[in-house]
Design an enzyme around this catalytic site. Structure first.
Site, short mmCIF file in Angstrom:
data_model
loop_
_atom_site.label_atom_id
_atom_site.label_comp_id
_atom_site.label_asym_id
_atom_site.label_seq_id
_atom_site.Cartn_x
_atom_site.Cartn_y
_atom_site.Cartn_z
N MET A 1 81.04 64.73 43.61
CA MET A 1 82.34 64.43 43.02
C MET A 1 82.14 63.54 41.80
O MET A 1 81.51 62.48 41.91
CB MET A 1 83.24 63.75 44.05
CG MET A 1 83.60 64.71 45.20
SD MET A 1 84.75 64.01 46.40
CE MET A 1 83.66 62.95 47.31
N CYS A 83 86.02 73.78 39.64
CA CYS A 83 86.68 72.72 38.88
C CYS A 83 87.64 73.32 37.86
O CYS A 83 87.25 74.17 37.06
CB CYS A 83 85.64 71.86 38.16
SG CYS A 83 86.42 70.57 37.18
N LYS A 122 79.87 76.94 44.92
CA LYS A 122 81.09 76.34 45.46
C LYS A 122 82.27 76.90 44.70
O LYS A 122 82.30 76.87 43.47
CB LYS A 122 81.05 74.82 45.33
CG LYS A 122 82.40 74.20 45.65
CD LYS A 122 82.26 72.82 46.25
CE LYS A 122 83.62 72.23 46.59
NZ LYS A 122 84.20 71.48 45.47
N GLY A 195 88.15 71.12 51.99
CA GLY A 195 89.52 70.86 51.58
C GLY A 195 90.37 70.26 52.68
O GLY A 195 90.61 70.91 53.70
N GLY A 216 84.97 65.77 51.17
CA GLY A 216 84.98 65.07 49.88
C GLY A 216 85.63 63.71 49.99
O GLY A 216 84.99 62.72 50.36
C1 LIG Z 1 87.08 62.23 42.02
C2 LIG Z 1 86.72 63.65 42.41
C3 LIG Z 1 85.73 64.31 41.71
C4 LIG Z 1 85.36 65.61 42.08
N1 LIG Z 1 84.32 66.20 41.41
C5 LIG Z 1 83.87 67.39 41.85
C6 LIG Z 1 82.68 67.97 41.31
O1 LIG Z 1 82.02 67.39 40.43
N2 LIG Z 1 82.28 69.17 41.79
C7 LIG Z 1 82.96 69.82 42.79
O2 LIG Z 1 82.55 70.89 43.23
N3 LIG Z 1 84.08 69.29 43.32
C8 LIG Z 1 84.53 68.11 42.88
N4 LIG Z 1 85.65 67.55 43.45
C9 LIG Z 1 86.38 68.31 44.50
C10 LIG Z 1 85.82 68.00 45.88
O3 LIG Z 1 84.45 68.38 45.95
C11 LIG Z 1 86.59 68.79 46.96
O4 LIG Z 1 86.43 70.18 46.73
C12 LIG Z 1 88.08 68.47 46.97
O5 LIG Z 1 88.32 67.10 46.81
C13 LIG Z 1 88.70 68.96 48.29
O6 LIG Z 1 87.99 68.46 49.40
P1 LIG Z 1 88.47 67.11 50.18
O7 LIG Z 1 89.91 67.34 50.60
O8 LIG Z 1 87.54 66.99 51.33
O9 LIG Z 1 88.38 65.98 49.21
C14 LIG Z 1 86.04 66.26 43.12
C15 LIG Z 1 87.04 65.59 43.82
C16 LIG Z 1 87.38 64.30 43.47
C17 LIG Z 1 88.46 63.57 44.26
#
Ligand SMILES: Cc1cc2nc3c(=O)[nH]c(=O)nc-3n(C[C@H](O)[C@H](O)[C@H](O)COP(=O)(O)O)c2cc1C
Length: 315
Positions: A1, A83, A122, A195, A216
């Site tokens: 992230m 993204c 991803k 997610g 995440g």
């Molecule tokens: C601050 C932030 C930065 C993120 N950067 C990336 C990233 O660089 N690459 C990616 O695949 N997902 C990125 N994500 C998305 C997360 O990997 C994830 O897919 C998303 O937050 C949903 O999962 P979660 O509900 O468990 O957070 C980011 C999420 C956040 C909050």
């Protein structure tokens, strides 16, 4: 992230979960091929297993970056097809690549022929109006044909116009069933789900339908949950206390500071360590108010931790 899972964060999370696969922030091919490689790729050997996530869409450039990943010791290289940010769209990679499965497949194929570490993708369940299951099914068929080793699916679509990246992580509804269906349709493919997963019961439920769970925000905001997951899934004897984890960071911090690092860049990832423990607020406040001061060092963590109850949390 991005801005969260830098190497300091990963070192910290590794103490909490010896087995989880940790991911870097997304690094673009441009940054790697024309920028400071060691700034982007250097990591501590204790972080293993760790995957480098790449942002890009040029098969040749992706293959060269995959080679760099392998050379620097990464355990996996992952392609970001999730993204939705404007910056990423203007570079024609990230989630917009869901509309170009042949390009993603060419990247996977080029990377697979360049390296022997796993090459993974991803993605999301869809983008804009391309959100029927058939699109995801066809996209997956192409990456499988290119020998992709694992597909991790963020179980919500992304709107490429109109929603910010943050909104795209919350507003489109989660549709876990589509990911479960994908695993049923492609049983030979390793499928991980991502997610909105925030508790251990949900992790167990998802693992009945998929091969793995990617977490995440909840892992970042409540890192101590990783210890509970580690105990449930891998090693029930992994029972550190939060105070031991703080102690486990001190040597690392000392080495980083000697190498010119700044304490606040490390402690910012640790603010949530004592979530819901009496004194957690004082821990956070002590770190936030002092970690940026000149001369701040490892003793600051001990002083902050002393403000928190020494009792280990019980689950
Ligand atoms: C601050 C932030 C930065 C993120 N950067 C990336 C990233 O660089 N690459 C990616 O695949 N997902 C990125 N994500 C998305 C997360 O990997 C994830 O897919 C998303 O937050 C949903 O999962 P979660 O509900 O468990 O957070 C980011 C999420 C956040 C909050």
């Amino acid at each position: 992230m991005m801005d969260w899972t830098d190497r300091h964060c990963r070192y910290f999370h590794r103490l909490l979960s010896p087995h989880a696969l940790l991911y870097t922030e997304m690094v673009t091919t441009g940054a790697l091929l024309h920028g400071n490689v060691s700034r982007h790729l250097a990591f501590h050997s204790d972080e293993h297993p760790v995957a480098l996530q790449l942002g890009g869409s040029e098969p040749e450039a992706m293959a060269r970056c995959a080679e760099l990943a392998e050379r620097w010791g990464y355990d996996e290289v992952n392609i970001n097809v999730g993204c939705p940010s404007d910056r990423v769209q203007s570079g024609a990679f990230g989630a917009c690549l869901m509309a170009e499965p042949d390009t993603v497949a060419s990247c996977v194929a080029a990377m697979k022929s360049a390296v022997s570490i796993p090459v993974t993708v991803k993605t999301r369940i869809g983008i804009d109006d391309m959100d029927d299951y058939q699109n995801l099914f066809d996209f997956t068929a192409k990456v499988i044909a290119a020998n992709c080793d694992n597909l991790t699916v963020h179980a919500r679509k992304a709107w490429l116009k109109g929603l910010s990246p943050k909104e795209n992580r919350d507003i489109p509804p989660l549709m876990y069933d589509k990911v479960y269906q994908l695993k049923r349709d492609y049983p030979e493919l390793e499928v991980c789900i991502n997610g909105g997963i925030t508790d251990s019961a949900s992790v167990s439920e998802h693992l009945r339908h998929t091969d793995g769970v990617m977490i995440g925000r909840a892992a970042y905001q409540n890192p101590w949950w990783l210890v509970e997951l580690e105990q449930n899934l891998f090693d029930e004897l992994h029972r550190p206390t939060q105070h031991e984890v703080v102690e486990g960071m001190l040597e690392y911090i000392e080495a980083e500071l000697l190498a010119g690092g700044q304490l606040k860049h490390i402690t910012r990832h640790m603010l949530g360590l004592f979530q819901a423990v009496p004194g957690a607020k004082q821990w956070r406040r002590h770190l936030s108010e002092n970690a940026h001061l000149p001369g701040a060092g490892p003793e600051l963590l001990r002083a902050a931790a002393a403000k928190v109850s020494p009792e280990p949390v019980s689950w």
